[in-house]
Design a protein around this motif. Structure first.
Motif, PDB file in Angstrom:
ATOM      1  N   VAL A 169       0.868  -1.168   0.000  1.00 10.66           N
ATOM      2  CA  VAL A 169       0.000   0.000   0.000  1.00 10.66           C
ATOM      3  C   VAL A 169       0.909   1.224   0.000  1.00 10.66           C
ATOM      4  CG1 VAL A 169      -1.787   1.225   1.294  1.00 10.66           C
ATOM      5  CG2 VAL A 169      -1.655  -1.280   1.421  1.00 10.66           C
ATOM      6  N   HIS A 198      -5.082   3.373  11.426  1.00  9.73           N
ATOM      7  CA  HIS A 198      -5.885   2.790  10.356  1.00  9.73           C
ATOM      8  C   HIS A 198      -7.231   2.304  10.869  1.00  9.73           C
ATOM      9  CE1 HIS A 198      -6.963   0.182   6.869  1.00  9.73           C
ATOM     10  NE2 HIS A 198      -6.518   1.259   6.270  1.00  9.73           N
ATOM     11  N   PHE A 210      -4.731  -2.600  12.096  1.00  4.14           N
ATOM     12  CA  PHE A 210      -3.522  -2.582  11.265  1.00  4.14           C
ATOM     13  C   PHE A 210      -2.323  -2.117  12.106  1.00  4.14           C
ATOM     14  CE2 PHE A 210      -0.767  -1.194   7.740  1.00  4.14           C
ATOM     15  CZ  PHE A 210      -0.867  -2.318   6.931  1.00  4.14           C
TER      16      PHE A 210
HETATM   17  C1  LIG Z   1      -4.980  -4.465   4.308  1.00  5.83           C
HETATM   18  O1  LIG Z   1      -5.780  -5.459   3.707  1.00  5.83           O
HETATM   19  C2  LIG Z   1      -7.019  -5.687   4.387  1.00  5.83           C
HETATM   20  C3  LIG Z   1      -7.679  -6.876   3.729  1.00  5.83           C
HETATM   21  O2  LIG Z   1      -7.834  -6.667   2.368  1.00  5.83           O
HETATM   22  C4  LIG Z   1      -7.853  -4.414   4.294  1.00  5.83           C
HETATM   23  O3  LIG Z   1      -9.079  -4.599   4.964  1.00  5.83           O
HETATM   24  C5  LIG Z   1      -7.075  -3.265   4.946  1.00  5.83           C
HETATM   25  O4  LIG Z   1      -7.798  -2.066   4.774  1.00  5.83           O
HETATM   26  C6  LIG Z   1      -5.695  -3.126   4.304  1.00  5.83           C
HETATM   27  N1  LIG Z   1      -4.907  -2.167   5.066  1.00  5.83           N
HETATM   28  C7  LIG Z   1      -4.422  -1.041   4.533  1.00  5.83           C
HETATM   29  C8  LIG Z   1      -3.564  -0.186   5.410  1.00  5.83           C
HETATM   30  O5  LIG Z   1      -4.637  -0.698   3.398  1.00  5.83           O
END
Ligand SMILES: *[C@@H]1O[C@H](CO)[C@@H](O)[C@H](O)[C@H]1NC(C)=O
Ligand SMILES: *[C@@H]1O[C@H](CO)[C@@H](O)[C@H](O)[C@H]1NC(C)=O
Ligand SMILES: *[C@@H]1O[C@H](CO)[C@@H](O)[C@H](O)[C@H]1NC(C)=O
Length: 279
Positions: A169, A198, A210
């Motif tokens: 990300v 998050h 997260f």
């Molecule tokens: C990481 O992946 C999960 C599962 O797809 C998602 O729900 C979450 O928002 C993601 N975290 C970030 C920081 O993008």
């Protein structure tokens, strides 16, 4: 103003102008906040050469592709996997990992099953990775001395959120670009910055929280960190009692308020001047 003070101010002014014209924005890598500048904000080596000189050792795969789980050569000191540094094929800093030994993970319940990934098992520890350069280039091109000198610690922040380093990300460098994302604004803390967590909503499921936080100063990302909802017994972490979490979060999710242990964080500074982080 006495003469000595005047010359100090003059030197400081010159130093500041040199910094702003010649140095990259991300000019350092420092880890762990603390009330005492002498024992905190510990500077980390940004080349493999410096790392080895300081007693860091290769702790992961001897190939750059990190067993397919992460990219870069992983180095840690005295088997402290909580601060594992990643270097590219040319030996320049490329990222940082939080590694939690399997036994510690079992004992402290972090990472939870729902956080695997972003945590992945490598040998006998769970690691989550943050990259400071494009992860796809770490093992193919790497950086040159010139690009390292110009860019400093890195160009951007990528957080791995899958089982391979292709699943990352990209974090906005501009605070204004967080609007409309799941990053929720927290509170300002001087020497840290404006916190973002998050999806820290009131009815958060703590098992999915997260493990990273972001910090902005003057609108720019210059610090980030790790967060674990448990009390980690290692001084690489800062530990916050539940009653104090509200100093960093605007509205503390219910499941965090109910926690019986402290929250552990590790602030990671990409700037050499954490004391200027005033949000
Ligand atoms: C990481 O992946 C999960 C599962 O797809 C998602 O729900 C979450 O928002 C993601 N975290 C970030 C920081 O993008
Ligand atoms: C990692 O790199 C090595 C050496 O280049 C190669 O043999 C191996 O297949 C690679 N592994 C993965 C998972 O890509
Ligand atoms: C970040 O903000 C600055 C100042 O507002 C702007 O000039 C720049 O284009 C922005 N960068 C991105 C990537 O949006």
């Amino acid at each position: 103003m006495n003469t000595m003070l005047k010359s100090l101010v003059a030197i400081a002014t010159i130093a500041t102008s040199v910094v702003s014209s010649d140095n990259p924005e991300w000019d350092d890598l420092r880890v762990t906040w603390g009330p005492n500048f002498d024992t905190s904000f510990n500077q980390q080596p940004r080349t493999i050469g410096e790392a080895k000189d300081q007693g860091f050792e290769l702790v992961g795969a001897s190939t750059c592709n990190g067993s397919g789980v992460y990219n870069g050569f992983a180095y840690a000191k005295n088997d402290n996997f909580y601060i594992t540094l990643l270097y590219d094929i040319n030996g320049y800093i490329a990222g940082i990992q939080l590694g939690i030994p399997e036994q510690v993970a079992t004992d402290f319940g972090q990472p939870t099953e729902k956080l695997k990934p972003p945590f992945n098992l490598v040998h006998d520890r769970y690691v989550t990775s943050a990259y400071f350069v494009d992860p796809s280039k770490i093992c193919s091109e790497g950086r040159t001395k010139q690009s390292f000198d110009v860019e400093g610690t890195g160009t951007n922040l990528w957080l791995q959120n899958g089982t391979t380093p292709d699943d990352v990300v990209l974090i906005p460098k501009n605070q204004s670009d967080l609007v409309g994302t799941k990053w929720t604004e927290g509170r300002c803390f001087v020497t840290m910055g404006m916190h973002y967590w998050h999806n820290a909503v009131p009815d958060l499921d703590c098992e999915t929280f997260f493990p990273a936080l972001l910090l902005y100063n003057e609108g720019k990302l210059n610090t980030f960190g790790w967060v674990l909802l448990t009390e980690m017994m290692d001084d690489s972490f800062e530990r916050t009692g539940i009653n104090y979490v509200a100093a960093f979060m605007k509205s503390v999710p219910k499941c965090i308020r109910k926690m019986k242990t402290k929250v552990s964080t590790m602030h990671i500074y990409l700037t050499s001047t954490p004391y200027l982080n005033e949000c």
